[in-house]
Design a protein around this motif. Structure first.
Motif, PDB file in Angstrom:
ATOM      1  N   GLY A 327      12.767   9.343  39.807  1.00  0.00           N
ATOM      2  CA  GLY A 327      12.136  10.291  38.889  1.00  0.00           C
ATOM      3  C   GLY A 327      12.129  11.702  39.442  1.00  0.00           C
ATOM      4  N   CYS A 328      11.883  11.825  40.762  1.00  0.00           N
ATOM      5  CA  CYS A 328      11.930  13.159  41.406  1.00  0.00           C
ATOM      6  C   CYS A 328      13.323  13.760  41.289  1.00  0.00           C
ATOM      7  N   TYR A 329      14.308  12.942  41.597  1.00  0.00           N
ATOM      8  CA  TYR A 329      15.690  13.433  41.572  1.00  0.00           C
ATOM      9  C   TYR A 329      16.105  13.830  40.147  1.00  0.00           C
ATOM     10  N   ALA A 330      15.777  12.979  39.158  1.00  0.00           N
ATOM     11  CA  ALA A 330      16.148  13.272  37.769  1.00  0.00           C
ATOM     12  C   ALA A 330      15.451  14.536  37.267  1.00  0.00           C
ATOM     13  N   SER A 331      14.154  14.658  37.576  1.00  0.00           N
ATOM     14  CA  SER A 331      13.405  15.841  37.138  1.00  0.00           C
ATOM     15  C   SER A 331      13.959  17.110  37.762  1.00  0.00           C
ATOM     16  N   PHE A 332      14.202  17.043  39.069  1.00  0.00           N
ATOM     17  CA  PHE A 332      14.702  18.223  39.779  1.00  0.00           C
ATOM     18  C   PHE A 332      16.083  18.621  39.269  1.00  0.00           C
ATOM     19  N   THR A 333      16.958  17.633  39.061  1.00  0.00           N
ATOM     20  CA  THR A 333      18.324  17.920  38.608  1.00  0.00           C
ATOM     21  C   THR A 333      18.324  18.562  37.220  1.00  0.00           C
ATOM     22  N   LEU A 334      17.562  17.989  36.304  1.00  0.00           N
ATOM     23  CA  LEU A 334      17.508  18.541  34.942  1.00  0.00           C
ATOM     24  C   LEU A 334      16.884  19.933  34.941  1.00  0.00           C
ATOM     25  N   LYS A 335      15.850  20.113  35.732  1.00  0.00           N
ATOM     26  CA  LYS A 335      15.203  21.424  35.798  1.00  0.00           C
ATOM     27  C   LYS A 335      16.150  22.476  36.352  1.00  0.00           C
ATOM     28  N   GLN A 336      16.896  22.118  37.387  1.00  0.00           N
ATOM     29  CA  GLN A 336      17.851  23.056  37.955  1.00  0.00           C
ATOM     30  C   GLN A 336      18.984  23.359  36.971  1.00  0.00           C
ATOM     31  N   ARG A 337      19.377  22.380  36.187  1.00  0.00           N
ATOM     32  CA  ARG A 337      20.478  22.573  35.244  1.00  0.00           C
ATOM     33  C   ARG A 337      20.102  23.522  34.115  1.00  0.00           C
ATOM     34  N   TYR A 338      18.891  23.435  33.611  1.00  0.00           N
ATOM     35  CA  TYR A 338      18.523  24.197  32.417  1.00  0.00           C
ATOM     36  C   TYR A 338      17.633  25.406  32.688  1.00  0.00           C
ATOM     37  N   ASP A 339      17.090  25.507  33.869  1.00  0.00           N
ATOM     38  CA  ASP A 339      16.252  26.659  34.176  1.00  0.00           C
ATOM     39  C   ASP A 339      17.127  27.888  34.376  1.00  0.00           C
ATOM     40  N   GLY A 340      16.924  28.910  33.541  1.00  0.00           N
ATOM     41  CA  GLY A 340      17.718  30.131  33.638  1.00  0.00           C
ATOM     42  C   GLY A 340      19.052  30.058  32.944  1.00  0.00           C
ATOM     43  N   SER A 341      19.311  29.002  32.174  1.00  0.00           N
ATOM     44  CA  SER A 341      20.598  28.893  31.473  1.00  0.00           C
ATOM     45  C   SER A 341      20.648  29.863  30.305  1.00  0.00           C
ATOM     46  N   GLU A 342      21.860  30.158  29.830  1.00  0.00           N
ATOM     47  CA  GLU A 342      22.046  31.098  28.730  1.00  0.00           C
ATOM     48  C   GLU A 342      21.411  30.557  27.453  1.00  0.00           C
ATOM     49  N   ILE A 343      20.763  31.452  26.700  1.00  0.00           N
ATOM     50  CA  ILE A 343      20.089  31.014  25.476  1.00  0.00           C
ATOM     51  C   ILE A 343      20.607  31.748  24.247  1.00  0.00           C
ATOM     52  N   HIS A 344      21.696  32.524  24.383  1.00  0.00           N
ATOM     53  CA  HIS A 344      22.207  33.160  23.183  1.00  0.00           C
ATOM     54  C   HIS A 344      22.901  32.110  22.315  1.00  0.00           C
ATOM     55  N   THR A 345      23.012  32.414  21.030  1.00  0.00           N
ATOM     56  CA  THR A 345      23.380  31.415  20.029  1.00  0.00           C
ATOM     57  C   THR A 345      24.706  30.733  20.332  1.00  0.00           C
ATOM     58  N   ALA A 346      25.721  31.501  20.697  1.00  0.00           N
ATOM     59  CA  ALA A 346      27.045  30.915  20.914  1.00  0.00           C
ATOM     60  C   ALA A 346      27.017  29.903  22.058  1.00  0.00           C
ATOM     61  N   ALA A 347      26.343  30.241  23.159  1.00  0.00           N
ATOM     62  CA  ALA A 347      26.288  29.338  24.312  1.00  0.00           C
ATOM     63  C   ALA A 347      25.505  28.073  23.976  1.00  0.00           C
ATOM     64  N   VAL A 348      24.397  28.237  23.245  1.00  0.00           N
ATOM     65  CA  VAL A 348      23.579  27.073  22.867  1.00  0.00           C
ATOM     66  C   VAL A 348      24.360  26.152  21.941  1.00  0.00           C
ATOM     67  N   ALA A 349      25.048  26.725  20.945  1.00  0.00           N
ATOM     68  CA  ALA A 349      25.822  25.919  20.000  1.00  0.00           C
ATOM     69  C   ALA A 349      26.920  25.145  20.730  1.00  0.00           C
ATOM     70  N   GLU A 350      27.588  25.796  21.666  1.00  0.00           N
ATOM     71  CA  GLU A 350      28.649  25.125  22.428  1.00  0.00           C
ATOM     72  C   GLU A 350      28.074  23.984  23.271  1.00  0.00           C
ATOM     73  N   HIS A 351      26.909  24.222  23.877  1.00  0.00           N
ATOM     74  CA  HIS A 351      26.295  23.192  24.713  1.00  0.00           C
ATOM     75  C   HIS A 351      25.861  21.992  23.874  1.00  0.00           C
ATOM     76  N   LEU A 352      25.210  22.240  22.728  1.00  0.00           N
ATOM     77  CA  LEU A 352      24.773  21.136  21.879  1.00  0.00           C
ATOM     78  C   LEU A 352      25.959  20.332  21.354  1.00  0.00           C
ATOM     79  N   ASN A 353      27.034  21.032  21.059  1.00  0.00           N
ATOM     80  CA  ASN A 353      28.232  20.336  20.596  1.00  0.00           C
ATOM     81  C   ASN A 353      28.829  19.471  21.712  1.00  0.00           C
ATOM     82  N   ASP A 354      28.710  19.926  22.958  1.00  0.00           N
ATOM     83  CA  ASP A 354      29.245  19.167  24.091  1.00  0.00           C
ATOM     84  C   ASP A 354      28.432  17.901  24.368  1.00  0.00           C
ATOM     85  N   ILE A 355      27.099  17.985  24.227  1.00  0.00           N
ATOM     86  CA  ILE A 355      26.267  16.833  24.585  1.00  0.00           C
ATOM     87  C   ILE A 355      26.064  15.884  23.411  1.00  0.00           C
TER      88      ILE A 355
END
Length: 442
Positions: A327-355
């Motif tokens: 749980g520590c590893y999963a929480s830390f990894t996800l937090k590091q991945r999304y903390d400070g990530s781009e939030i403009h529309t094009a980047a978000v749309a591309e990310h949602l389409n990828d996942i």
């Protein structure tokens, strides 16, 4: 240059004009927001995007935001129009081909403020020569310098009265200015342009975003999208596989709830960065909390493992420790991945389409996002089993059954209480989202 004249023509008004109700003003002095019936004939009532009404007489080239639906104000504006016509005849001033006269009645002074705009050269002018200090305009170094202030007032006028489309060559000129300014800000440290390179890029995107927005939301069509959660394309139905169902059960069905939220964020493959930012902020906060909980559980299990216990207590304690570490590893990894990530529309749309899976939708991604919460829940369950087993092993008599059961039940009640609260909140949110999506399908 003090007291700069602001009229390009040396026109003298007749003496009787001194008693006129007309008073020179300019666009920046508009009193629309300092402060209702049938629009008079030949006038067209427009509504500013912010909601304020104004009126245009296209034949006379007159614009006003004075409430001419009020009979008294209508008569006052009519008097001002007559005086403008008389003064134009008396002075012989030749107006530009594409001009506009703005009138605004001031009930306190019983004067009618006015100014004129020349749409051909994007500037402001008056019936006679005016001085900058009388109009609260900063002094200029030359006629050409003063022209920039009058051009600024012209665009202020367009801001207040946006019923005319901006000409194509002016839009292209704006794009060229922003591109040059962006490059200037990127390549020098002493640029005089007031916006940063990032802001210039955002403004350039804004210029073309309106047409895209209208296309995506079927603007003007009978089935126009009036809310972001309204679907206009057929919703894909996902066939849940057996492994995915088992995974969801092992994760306490958290992925099903979160997948509904993700699906609601990406209706018809459209995403809004403001709503994604809210969702991402919530998830980051949850992962931070789960990281803290998993860490405390890992420490508690490590301490308990030092005490000798039976097989049940030892194995459940070891499992709880490993799950907590996961749980520590999963929480830390996800937090590091999304903390400070781009939030403009094009980047978000591309990310949602990828996942988004082509066969399972957002459920695999939701399972990953819910993994820290589920691991913490499993660690709590295993810790409860470990403590209960240790109680049985330590006392070794029938009387130990009662406190062991009480302790196990207490831990289980706390866990179930937290799970029920989370389930109620998420299921209610999911039900509202799904209901809105079903009602909005065409």
């Amino acid at each position: 240059m003090n007291d700069t004249p602001t009229h390009p023509y040396p026109v003298e008004l007749p003496e009787y004009a001194e008693a006129s109700i007309l008073r020179p003003s300019h666009a920046a002095r508009n009193r629309r927001y300092d402060t209702n019936k049938t629009t008079p004939p030949e006038w067209i009532r427009h509504i500013h995007p912010e909601g304020a009404p104004y009126y245009v007489h296209s034949i006379l080239h007159i614009t006003t935001d004075t409430n001419i639906e009020n009979a008294e104000y209508y008569n006052r504006i009519g008097e001002a129009i007559s005086e403008v016509g008389s003064l134009l005849d008396a002075t012989g001033l030749k107006l530009p081909q594409d001009y506009e006269i703005v009138l605004q009645w001031d009930a306190l002074s019983c004067k009618c403020d006015y100014y004129m705009v020349n749409h051909d050269n994007q500037t402001e002018f008056w019936l006679s020569e005016q001085h900058s200090e009388d109009l609260d305009i900063a002094s200029a170094a030359s006629w050409r310098h003063a022209g920039h202030a009058l051009t600024e007032h012209y665009w202020t006028h367009i801001e207040y009265f946006p019923h005319r489309p901006v000409r194509k060559h002016l839009r292209l000129e704006l794009v060229a200015i922003l591109r040059h300014a962006r490059i200037d800000q990127m390549t020098s440290h002493d640029s005089t342009f007031p916006y940063s390179a990032v802001h210039c890029a955002e403004l350039l995107k804004t210029i073309g975003v309106e047409a895209s927005h209208r296309f995506q939301n079927y603007y003007g069509e009978e089935y126009a999208r009036l809310g972001r959660d309204q679907r206009r394309l057929n919703k894909t139905s996902w066939d849940r596989t057996l492994p995915m169902q088992v995974c969801s059960i092992l994760l306490f069905r958290f992925p099903e709830q979160l997948a509904g939220e993700l699906d609601n964020l990406f209706v018809d493959n459209l995403v809004y960065s403001i709503h994604w930012e809210t969702f991402a902020t919530k998830m980051l906060r949850e992962w931070q909390n789960q990281l803290l909980h998993a860490g405390m559980l890992a420490i508690a299990n490590a301490i308990l493992l030092h005490h000798n216990g039976g097989p049940v207590a030892s194995y459940s304690g070891l499992a709880s420790l490993l799950v907590a570490v996961g749980g520590c590893y999963a929480s830390f990894t996800l937090k590091q991945r999304y903390d400070g990530s781009e939030i403009h529309t094009a980047a978000v749309a591309e990310h949602l389409n990828d996942i988004k899976s082509r066969t399972l939708g957002f459920e695999p991604a939701a399972a990953l996002f819910c993994l820290p919460k589920a691991l913490v829940a499993w660690s709590i369950i295993l810790l409860t089993i470990e403590v209960t087993g240790m109680a049985f092993d330590r006392v070794g008599s029938g009387i130990a059954i009662l406190p062991a059961i009480v302790m196990a039940m207490y831990g289980l009640v706390l866990f179930l209480r937290g799970m029920v609260n989370m389930y109620q909140k998420t299921s209610a949110r999911l039900e509202l989202c799904m209901q809105g999506q079903e009602d909005s399908i065409v």
